[in-house]
Design an enzyme around this catalytic site. Structure first.
Site, PDB file in Angstrom:
ATOM      1  N   ARG A  25      36.538  44.572  45.000  1.00 30.91           N
ATOM      2  CA  ARG A  25      37.197  44.046  43.796  1.00 30.91           C
ATOM      3  C   ARG A  25      37.370  42.534  43.885  1.00 30.91           C
ATOM      4  O   ARG A  25      37.071  41.809  42.936  1.00 30.91           O
ATOM      5  CB  ARG A  25      38.556  44.712  43.587  1.00 30.91           C
ATOM      6  CG  ARG A  25      38.457  46.171  43.222  1.00 30.91           C
ATOM      7  CD  ARG A  25      39.819  46.804  43.103  1.00 30.91           C
ATOM      8  NE  ARG A  25      40.524  46.683  44.380  1.00 30.91           N
ATOM      9  CZ  ARG A  25      41.837  46.823  44.537  1.00 30.91           C
ATOM     10  NH1 ARG A  25      42.612  47.084  43.508  1.00 30.91           N
ATOM     11  NH2 ARG A  25      42.388  46.720  45.716  1.00 30.91           N
ATOM     12  N   ASN A  43      40.145  49.859  41.178  1.00 28.01           N
ATOM     13  CA  ASN A  43      39.866  51.108  41.880  1.00 28.01           C
ATOM     14  C   ASN A  43      40.253  52.260  40.967  1.00 28.01           C
ATOM     15  O   ASN A  43      41.152  52.138  40.143  1.00 28.01           O
ATOM     16  CB  ASN A  43      40.697  51.207  43.161  1.00 28.01           C
ATOM     17  CG  ASN A  43      40.187  50.306  44.263  1.00 28.01           C
ATOM     18  OD1 ASN A  43      39.054  49.846  44.246  1.00 28.01           O
ATOM     19  ND2 ASN A  43      41.036  50.044  45.247  1.00 28.01           N
TER      20      ASN A  43
END
Length: 110
Positions: A25, A43
């Site tokens: 990320r 996520n």
């Protein structure tokens, strides 16, 4: 008519494999920001990483290629799914952010 350099495109993505806890990320956000791509990444409860990309077609395609073929150094990309890349009239995001699911608040992306 907009010049091709002014046209904005968007697509969604979901990345499968060893993609959580490997800084995917953060590195997606960093690469997107460096390339003037807007959107978000997060996520999921299913162990995937998903998000949205907005920017010029070459820059969106560059992020897609990176997500499909590389990812972060510790990630293992098994597959990547993208929604169709479509032209949009204007940007809808102010930047590129990491979104957090309520169950992830307080967790580190190591």
């Amino acid at each position: 008519m907009l010049r091709s350099s002014d046209q904005i495109f968007a697509c969604g993505f979901e990345i499968f494999g060893k993609v959580q806890g490997v800084r995917l990320r953060k590195q997606t956000r960093d690469l997107a920001t460096m390339n003037h791509v807007r959107g978000w990444v997060m996520n999921t409860d299913e162990g995937t990483v998903k998000g949205q990309l907005e920017g010029t077609l070459p820059k969106v395609n560059e992020l897609k290629f990176w997500l499909l073929n590389f990812g972060s150094p510790r990630s293992i990309i098994e597959r990547a799914e993208f929604t169709p890349t479509k032209e949009i009239p204007a940007l809808t995001f102010n930047g590129f952010t990491i979104r957090y699911h309520p169950s992830q608040i307080g967790q580190l992306d190591l």
